[in-house]
Scaffold this motif. Sequence first.
Motif, short mmCIF file in Angstrom:
data_model
loop_
_atom_site.label_atom_id
_atom_site.label_comp_id
_atom_site.label_asym_id
_atom_site.label_seq_id
_atom_site.Cartn_x
_atom_site.Cartn_y
_atom_site.Cartn_z
N LEU A 140 0.84 -1.20 0.00
CA LEU A 140 0.00 0.00 0.00
C LEU A 140 0.88 1.25 0.00
CD1 LEU A 140 -2.55 1.73 0.37
CD2 LEU A 140 -2.39 1.27 2.84
N GLN A 141 1.73 1.38 0.98
CA GLN A 141 2.64 2.50 1.22
C GLN A 141 1.95 3.73 1.81
OE1 GLN A 141 5.00 0.88 1.18
NE2 GLN A 141 4.95 -0.47 -0.57
N SER A 142 0.82 4.14 1.28
CA SER A 142 0.11 5.29 1.84
C SER A 142 -1.36 5.22 1.43
CB SER A 142 0.72 6.60 1.33
OG SER A 142 -0.05 7.71 1.75
N ALA A 143 -2.21 5.78 2.30
CA ALA A 143 -3.63 5.87 1.97
C ALA A 143 -3.98 7.23 1.39
CB ALA A 143 -4.47 5.60 3.22
N ASP A 144 -2.98 8.08 1.20
CA ASP A 144 -3.18 9.43 0.68
C ASP A 144 -2.84 9.48 -0.80
OD1 ASP A 144 -1.90 12.25 0.00
OD2 ASP A 144 -3.25 12.56 1.71
N GLU A 145 -3.77 9.94 -1.61
CA GLU A 145 -3.60 9.92 -3.07
C GLU A 145 -2.40 10.76 -3.52
OE1 GLU A 145 -5.23 7.79 -4.52
OE2 GLU A 145 -7.09 7.52 -3.41
N GLU A 146 -2.21 11.92 -2.92
CA GLU A 146 -1.10 12.78 -3.34
C GLU A 146 0.24 12.16 -2.97
OE1 GLU A 146 -1.33 15.45 -5.28
OE2 GLU A 146 -3.46 14.90 -5.36
N GLU A 147 0.31 11.52 -1.82
CA GLU A 147 1.55 10.85 -1.42
C GLU A 147 1.86 9.69 -2.35
OE1 GLU A 147 1.13 9.78 2.67
OE2 GLU A 147 0.86 11.87 3.34
N LEU A 148 0.84 8.95 -2.75
CA LEU A 148 1.04 7.85 -3.69
C LEU A 148 1.61 8.36 -5.02
CD1 LEU A 148 -2.21 5.76 -3.05
CD2 LEU A 148 0.14 5.10 -2.45
N LYS A 149 1.06 9.46 -5.51
CA LYS A 149 1.57 10.04 -6.76
C LYS A 149 3.02 10.51 -6.59
CE LYS A 149 -2.96 11.72 -8.30
NZ LYS A 149 -3.79 12.94 -8.55
N ALA A 150 3.34 11.07 -5.42
CA ALA A 150 4.67 11.63 -5.20
C ALA A 150 5.76 10.57 -5.22
CB ALA A 150 4.71 12.39 -3.87
N ILE A 151 5.41 9.33 -4.90
CA ILE A 151 6.42 8.26 -4.90
C ILE A 151 6.28 7.33 -6.10
CG2 ILE A 151 6.75 8.34 -2.41
CD1 ILE A 151 4.94 5.90 -2.14
N GLY A 152 5.39 7.69 -7.04
CA GLY A 152 5.30 6.94 -8.29
C GLY A 152 4.52 5.65 -8.21
N ARG A 153 3.64 5.49 -7.23
CA ARG A 153 2.81 4.29 -7.17
C ARG A 153 1.77 4.33 -8.28
NH1 ARG A 153 4.84 0.17 -4.73
NH2 ARG A 153 2.87 -0.60 -3.95
N ILE A 154 1.38 3.17 -8.77
CA ILE A 154 0.45 3.11 -9.90
C ILE A 154 -1.00 2.99 -9.47
CG2 ILE A 154 2.20 2.01 -11.36
CD1 ILE A 154 0.54 -0.64 -10.93
N HIS A 155 -1.26 2.87 -8.18
CA HIS A 155 -2.61 2.57 -7.70
C HIS A 155 -3.16 3.69 -6.83
CE1 HIS A 155 -1.20 1.82 -3.57
NE2 HIS A 155 -0.13 1.32 -4.14
N THR A 156 -4.44 3.60 -6.54
CA THR A 156 -5.11 4.53 -5.64
C THR A 156 -5.50 3.79 -4.36
OG1 THR A 156 -7.31 3.99 -6.50
CG2 THR A 156 -6.08 5.75 -7.62
N TRP A 157 -5.96 4.56 -3.35
CA TRP A 157 -6.46 3.96 -2.12
C TRP A 157 -7.65 3.07 -2.42
CZ3 TRP A 157 -6.02 2.26 2.54
CH2 TRP A 157 -7.12 2.15 3.40
N GLN A 158 -8.52 3.50 -3.30
CA GLN A 158 -9.69 2.70 -3.64
C GLN A 158 -9.29 1.38 -4.29
OE1 GLN A 158 -12.85 3.18 -2.79
NE2 GLN A 158 -13.35 1.21 -3.75
N GLN A 159 -8.29 1.40 -5.14
CA GLN A 159 -7.83 0.14 -5.75
C GLN A 159 -7.23 -0.79 -4.70
OE1 GLN A 159 -5.40 2.11 -8.82
NE2 GLN A 159 -6.54 0.96 -10.36
N PHE A 160 -6.55 -0.22 -3.71
CA PHE A 160 -6.06 -1.06 -2.62
C PHE A 160 -7.22 -1.72 -1.90
CE2 PHE A 160 -5.61 -1.41 1.96
CZ PHE A 160 -4.60 -2.36 2.06
N LEU A 161 -8.26 -0.95 -1.58
CA LEU A 161 -9.42 -1.51 -0.88
C LEU A 161 -10.04 -2.65 -1.68
CD1 LEU A 161 -11.20 1.73 0.44
CD2 LEU A 161 -9.86 0.07 1.76
N GLU A 162 -10.14 -2.48 -2.99
CA GLU A 162 -10.72 -3.52 -3.84
C GLU A 162 -9.84 -4.77 -3.84
OE1 GLU A 162 -11.06 -1.51 -7.54
OE2 GLU A 162 -12.74 -0.23 -6.88
N SER A 163 -8.52 -4.60 -3.94
CA SER A 163 -7.60 -5.75 -3.93
C SER A 163 -7.62 -6.45 -2.58
CB SER A 163 -6.18 -5.29 -4.26
OG SER A 163 -6.10 -4.76 -5.57
N TYR A 164 -7.68 -5.68 -1.50
CA TYR A 164 -7.70 -6.26 -0.15
C TYR A 164 -8.96 -7.08 0.05
CZ TYR A 164 -7.16 -6.53 4.93
OH TYR A 164 -7.02 -6.98 6.22
N ALA A 165 -10.11 -6.52 -0.34
CA ALA A 165 -11.37 -7.25 -0.20
C ALA A 165 -11.37 -8.51 -1.06
CB ALA A 165 -12.54 -6.34 -0.58
#
Length: 506
Positions: free
Chosen positions: A128-153
Motif C-alpha cells: 500500500l505505502q500510503s492511503a493518501d492519493e497525493e503521497e502515492l503520486k509523489a512516490i510513483g505508485r500506480i494505484h489509488t487507495w480505492q484500488q487497494f481496498l478492492e484488492s484487499y477485499a
Amino acid sequence: MEERYCDIKELELYFHIPFCVRKCFYCDFLSAPGDEKVKRKYMKALLTETVGSAFRYADYEVVSIFIGGGTPSTVPADCLEQLMEAVRMHYRLADGAEVTMEVNPGTVSGEALLRFRRAGINRLSIGLQSADEEELKAIGRIHTWQQFLESYAAARRAGFDNVNVDIMSTLPGQTLSGYRGTLHKVLSLEPPPEHISAYSLILEEGTVLSEKYEKGELTLPDEDTDREMYRETKEILAQAGYERYEISNYAKKGYECRHNCGYWKRKNYAGFGIGAASLVENVRFHNGTDLKAYLAEPLGCREEIQRLGEQEQMEEFLFLGLRMTEGVSCREFTRLFGCSMEDIYGEVIRKNIRDGLLWYRPGPGEIHMRNGRCKADGKYTDSGRDAESPGSGEDAELSVTCQDAESPGSGQDTKSSGSGQDTEPSGSGQDTEPSGSGQDTKSLGSSQDMKSLGSNQDAESPGSGQGMEPSGSGKHAGDITACDRFLALTDRGLDVSNYVMAQFLL
C-alpha cells in the motif's frame, strides 16, 4: 522416558520475479517493466532452474517460500501455478509451510487471487505505502487507495487469512496527521491485516527521488516529524494488538513472518531467478543480473560464491539476529561456535548494557531456580521485582549458565507465523528486510537497475556442559534448571539499531 531428537535440515525458497508495471520513484530493486512474451520466457527459465537445482536440496525440507520482485502479480496466473506445482513435485514441502507472494493493488483480479490460493499460496504481502492519493503520486505508485481496498477485499474473498500490508513514512509532502491517517485507515480494514510492515523512506542512489532531492526539488518531513512518526507507529500499533517483533515489522500473535525470521536467524535459503541470493551451509552465492544470459542458461548464472568463515558467521548471527526484538540466544551462539558471546564480544556487550542499549532477557518460557528463588519471564517470585528490565538492575550484566538441553540442530524456533520481508524488499513495497532494505524481501534482488526487461542487456546434548558456560560466569549455587537467555536491544537500542549492530563487526 528418554526423549529423542530429530535433526531436520530446513530450507527456505525465494523466487525473484523482476517485472513491474512501472518502477516506483524510491525503488532500487532489480525490477522493470516487461511484456507478456518476455514474462513467459522468464518463468520458463525459472522453472528450469528450480527443477534442475532440486537434487542439491534432496535432504532438505522446505518450510517457507517467498515469491517477490518486482511485482509477481503482474505475471500470468498459470505461470505461478506451474511454479508451485514444480516445487511440490521436486522438493519436500513441509505440511503447513508458509508461502508468501507479493502483490500490488491494481495488478491483480479476484479470479487470479483465487487461482493463487488454490495453487498453495497462503500469505499475501500487499504494497500500500500510503492511503493518501497525493503521497502515492509523489512516490510513483500506480494505484489509488480505492484500488487497494478492492484488492484487499478480493484477497479476503479468495480465502487469504494471512495478509501483510506495507506502509511508509517520511514521504514527500507527508505530514504527521497524514501518516497517522494511513495507520488508522489500515487498522480500520475489515478484518484488519494480520501483519503490518512500517518503513521509513530511504533515498537510494540512482532513484528518481534521490535525484530530485539532490537538485533541491524534493521536500521531506524534518527529523522531529520523522521521530514522531516512528514513535506513533509503535504506540498506535501496540494499542491495536500488534507486537513489534522486528525493527520494522509488527504482527498479531502467531502471525510473524516465518520466512523473514529465517533470514534473521540465518536459516538455509535458496534463491532462484536473476539477482536472487542464497545462503546454504554457510556458503553465500547469488545469480547474475543479466536477463539475456539468464534466459539462455538459467542453470549457469551463479556468481560470487563466498564461503563464510567463523568470524563472518558470528557477525551475521548478531547483526541479523539483533533485528528481532527477542534478541539472540546465548545457548545457540555457544552451540554453533563453541564459545560464549562474552568471550568474543564481552567489551561491546558490557558497554551497550551500561548505555541502556542492550539487555539480557530470559528465554521464552524459561523457569529456573537461583539461590532458592524461582524466576520465570524475568521475575523473582519472592520479591516481585523486575529482575532483568532493559538496561537496568543488578542482573543486567549478570552471566547465567546457558546449558543446552537440546540436541545439536534443534535450536531454531519455527513457530507459526503469518507475515513476511515481511522481508519484502521489492518494488511492491513488501514486508521483509533481511538486508536492511525497506520491503518484504528484497534483499534477495540486486539493486542494479534495468531499463527494460525485454532488452538484450539486461539430558545435555553433545557439546553442552562445561564448554557452554559464558566466560566468567560459572554456575550459580541453587540453580536447578538449565536456562537460556537472549541478548536483545532495549527500546532505546531499537531506536539506534544500526549504531549498536555495527559494533559487532570485528
